[in-house]
Design an enzyme around this catalytic site. Structure first.
Site, PDB file in Angstrom:
ATOM      1  CD  GLU A   1      -3.437  -1.067   2.239  1.00 21.14           C
ATOM      2  OE1 GLU A   1      -3.168   0.111   3.398  1.00 21.14           O
ATOM      3  OE2 GLU A   1      -3.472  -2.041   2.051  1.00 21.14           O
TER       4      GLU A   1
ATOM      5  CG  PHE B   1      10.624  -5.680   5.032  1.00 23.16           C
ATOM      6  CD1 PHE B   1      10.113  -4.633   3.638  1.00 23.16           C
ATOM      7  CD2 PHE B   1       8.983  -5.698   5.538  1.00 23.16           C
ATOM      8  CE1 PHE B   1       9.394  -3.947   2.816  1.00 23.16           C
ATOM      9  CE2 PHE B   1       8.276  -5.202   5.479  1.00 23.16           C
ATOM     10  CZ  PHE B   1       8.299  -4.401   3.650  1.00 23.16           C
TER      11      PHE B   1
ATOM     12  CG  HIS C   1      13.627   0.809   8.070  1.00 28.25           C
ATOM     13  ND1 HIS C   1      14.799   1.474   8.173  1.00 28.25           N
ATOM     14  CD2 HIS C   1      13.027   0.447   7.190  1.00 28.25           C
ATOM     15  CE1 HIS C   1      15.181   1.281   6.801  1.00 28.25           C
ATOM     16  NE2 HIS C   1      14.937   0.782   6.372  1.00 28.25           N
TER      17      HIS C   1
ATOM     18  CB  CYS D   1      -1.028  -7.644   4.291  1.00 28.72           C
ATOM     19  SG  CYS D   1      -1.548  -6.694   2.774  1.00 28.72           S
TER      20      CYS D   1
HETATM   21  C1  UGA Z   1       2.777  -6.673   2.557  1.00 25.19           C
HETATM   22  C2  UGA Z   1       3.360  -6.567   1.703  1.00 25.19           C
HETATM   23  O1  UGA Z   1       5.485  -5.831   1.635  1.00 25.19           O
HETATM   24  C3  UGA Z   1       3.656  -6.263  -0.165  1.00 25.19           C
HETATM   25  O2  UGA Z   1       4.127  -7.132  -0.366  1.00 25.19           O
HETATM   26  C4  UGA Z   1       2.153  -7.354  -0.070  1.00 25.19           C
HETATM   27  O3  UGA Z   1       2.139  -7.654  -1.351  1.00 25.19           O
HETATM   28  C5  UGA Z   1       1.320  -7.495   0.600  1.00 25.19           C
HETATM   29  O4  UGA Z   1       1.762  -6.351   2.854  1.00 25.19           O
HETATM   30  C6  UGA Z   1       0.134  -7.505   0.445  1.00 25.19           C
HETATM   31  O5  UGA Z   1      -0.216  -8.687   1.232  1.00 25.19           O
HETATM   32  O6  UGA Z   1      -1.055  -7.460   0.288  1.00 25.19           O
HETATM   33  P1  UGA Z   1       1.997  -3.620   3.319  1.00 25.19           P
HETATM   34  O7  UGA Z   1       1.099  -4.490   4.100  1.00 25.19           O
HETATM   35  O8  UGA Z   1       1.190  -2.567   2.062  1.00 25.19           O
HETATM   36  O9  UGA Z   1       2.999  -4.663   1.846  1.00 25.19           O
HETATM   37  O10 UGA Z   1       2.986  -2.872   3.503  1.00 25.19           O
HETATM   38  P2  UGA Z   1       4.449  -2.623   4.398  1.00 25.19           P
HETATM   39  O11 UGA Z   1       4.888  -2.179   2.979  1.00 25.19           O
HETATM   40  O12 UGA Z   1       5.254  -4.482   3.845  1.00 25.19           O
HETATM   41  O13 UGA Z   1       4.878  -2.759   5.644  1.00 25.19           O
HETATM   42  C7  UGA Z   1       3.806  -3.848   6.653  1.00 25.19           C
HETATM   43  C8  UGA Z   1       4.146  -2.721   7.731  1.00 25.19           C
HETATM   44  O14 UGA Z   1       5.522  -3.206   8.743  1.00 25.19           O
HETATM   45  C9  UGA Z   1       3.326  -1.658   8.458  1.00 25.19           C
HETATM   46  O15 UGA Z   1       3.097  -1.414   9.699  1.00 25.19           O
HETATM   47  C10 UGA Z   1       5.302  -1.275   8.638  1.00 25.19           C
HETATM   48  O16 UGA Z   1       5.349   0.334   9.459  1.00 25.19           O
HETATM   49  C11 UGA Z   1       6.077  -1.801   9.041  1.00 25.19           C
HETATM   50  N1  UGA Z   1       7.819  -2.099   8.757  1.00 25.19           N
HETATM   51  C12 UGA Z   1       7.761  -2.787   7.268  1.00 25.19           C
HETATM   52  C13 UGA Z   1       8.380  -2.039   9.467  1.00 25.19           C
HETATM   53  O17 UGA Z   1       8.332  -2.218  11.242  1.00 25.19           O
HETATM   54  N2  UGA Z   1       9.242  -2.286   9.043  1.00 25.19           N
HETATM   55  C14 UGA Z   1       9.975  -2.321   8.297  1.00 25.19           C
HETATM   56  O18 UGA Z   1      11.013  -1.800   8.322  1.00 25.19           O
HETATM   57  C15 UGA Z   1       9.253  -2.761   7.093  1.00 25.19           C
END
Ligand code: UGA
Length: 436
Positions: A156, A253, A255, A264
């Site tokens: 997203e 990923f 952080h 998701c």
């Molecule tokens: C995630 C996956 O990254 C996508 O590849 C996948 O298609 C999607 O789910 C899905 O299944 O539809 P999304 O949930 O949109 O995407 O967001 P992310 O950017 O992955 O972040 C998810 C959570 O992890 C957030 O709360 C973000 O703040 C957290 N996060 C991410 C961290 O705390 N640290 C990081 O290093 C990265």
């Protein structure tokens, strides 16, 4: 290529629109008439950067259509994608609720004409495509179709770029004809040398869960290491940089933050645990990641309490960012939904701001939160600022102004956006995650 997309939720709408952008003729179908009416008027039900313009352009150029009626789209379609929601079941047992998928299969089956590929796009437990295939065959024994699975990996807030420049496309197919059709649909990406991984159907279904579970594990891992950094006096940001430079680990990923959220990771990790249990197996590492994620949110509450001198009672807390991540209005499983009620329960007063998520937040958070129109308004008279979501507009705050507005200059940076030294120079009592 003529494509029908069933479901205009996040995945369906982004995917359908991007297929139209490729030049295909796409009809997006949804049961909710108000949603379809709005889309016909160019109104987008979700906030996703760049999507509104792309929908409007493709609709204006006649490649993107919207309807509530499957009969208007399925018979002519070469490919029918099922992209309806698979929420966590209301039974509360972590299973994915497949009601919408099966209902769509039943409804589309009698409408199939000529050869069609039916593709599961939704994230579904292993074996679902087989069930969909069975339902279609039972409902319409004459149907000439192949089943396929084509999981999505869109984030997203970055969905269009992720779609147009994916690391890979996974297609789960069993017949060369279906594979050919899917390769044709994704042809514009071949020209950019995007790898297409062709697998069996079950493998494609499990790949999606494995990818999300791995990323969830990676985040929980670094969050746990962040906690260790705090007790031993190490700096997790430097540490993550150092381990991330190892190509086998990778820097993405890693952080630390208040825990992962969104529609998701929380849903898919639980669903994977349930799927595996059904086979009498366990996914210990994923279960641990889920546990660490819950603990991380509790740890953030304690961190805020400590920074407020041991009690949040009667203290005003300015919260910057409510959504689970920036560039979305999505509040599903956002850490703020756990952290803020815990603070309110102990008598804190909360003034919150979010660039896109406040409308959604008001539906999901307790009523006694005050919503304000800027970070500075939130900080007026506050005893601390909590930076919860790293929206760009919180990355370069006027720190002098912020300091001047607050009752106590306490800054709790749950995304490690600011440099501790600089914050101290501005007179803040500062803490991040994993850097003492
Ligand atoms: C995630 C996956 O990254 C996508 O590849 C996948 O298609 C999607 O789910 C899905 O299944 O539809 P999304 O949930 O949109 O995407 O967001 P992310 O950017 O992955 O972040 C998810 C959570 O992890 C957030 O709360 C973000 O703040 C957290 N996060 C991410 C961290 O705390 N640290 C990081 O290093 C990265």
């Amino acid at each position: 290529m003529n494509i029908a997309m069933i479901g205009t939720g996040y995945v369906g709408l982004v995917t359908g629109t991007c297929f139209a952008e490729f030049g295909h003729d796409v009809t997006c179908i949804d049961k909710v008439a108000e949603k379809i009416d709005a889309l016909k008027n160019g109104e987008i039900p979700i906030y996703e950067p760049g999507l509104d313009v792309m929908v409007q352009q493709n609709a204006a150029e006649g490649r993107l259509h919207f309807t509530t009626d499957m009969a208007q789209a399925i018979p002519a379609a070469d490919a029918v994608f099922i992209a309806v929601g698979t929420p966590t079941s209301r039974r509360g047992d972590g299973y994915a609720d497949l009601t919408y998928i099966y209902a769509a299969a039943k409804e589309l089956a009698p409408l199939l004409q000529d050869y069609t590929v039916v593709i599961d796009k939704s994230t579904v437990p292993v074996g679902t495509a087989r069930q969909v295939e069975r339902i279609i065959r039972e409902t319409n024994p004459e149907a000439n179709f192949d089943m396929a699975s084509n999981p999505e990996f869109l984030r997203e807030g970055a969905a269009i770029n992720d779609f147009m420049r994916p690391d890979r496309v996974v297609i789960g197919v069993e017949s060369p004809r279906a594979e050919q059709m899917l390769r044709e649909i994704y042809k514009p990406l071949f020209r950019r040398d995007t790898p297409i991984v062709s697998t069996g159907i079950e493998t494609a279904e499990l790949t999606k869960y494995a990818a999300n579970a791995f990323l969830a594990v990676k985040i929980s891992f670094i969050n746990e290491i962040a906690g260790i950094c705090e007790v031993v006096g190490a700096n997790v940001v430097d540490l993550a940089k150092a381990i991330g430079m190892d190509g086998r680990i990778g820097s993405k990923f890693l952080h630390p933050g208040p825990g992962y959220g969104g529609s998701c990771f929380p849903k898919d990790t639980l669903a994977l645990m349930r799927i595996v249990q059904e086979y009498g197996e366990n996914v210990h590492i994923v279960a641990a990641a889920v546990e660490v994620n819950a603990a991380q949110k509790a740890r953030m509450v304690r961190k805020i309490r400590d920074m407020l001198g041991g009690s949040e009672t009667g203290k005003t807390i300015a919260v910057l960012g409510l959504t689970f991540k920036p560039e979305t209005d999505d509040m599903r499983d956002a850490p703020s939904l756990t952290i803020l009620p815990a603070l309110l329960e102990k008598g804190a007063l909360i003034r919150a701001h979010d660039p896109q998520g406040m409308e959604e937040a008001q539906k999901l958070l307790p009523d006694d939160i005050q919503y304000v129109s800027s970070a500075y308004e939130a900080a007026e008279g506050a005893d601390c600022v909590v930076l919860m979501t790293e929206w760009n507009q919180y990355r370069a705050l006027d720190l002098e102004r912020l300091h001047g507005l607050m009752r106590q200059p306490v800054f709790i940076d749950l995304r490690n956006v600011y440099e501790p030294e600089m914050m101290r120079r501005y007179g803040f009592s500062y803490t991040g995650v994993g850097r003492k």
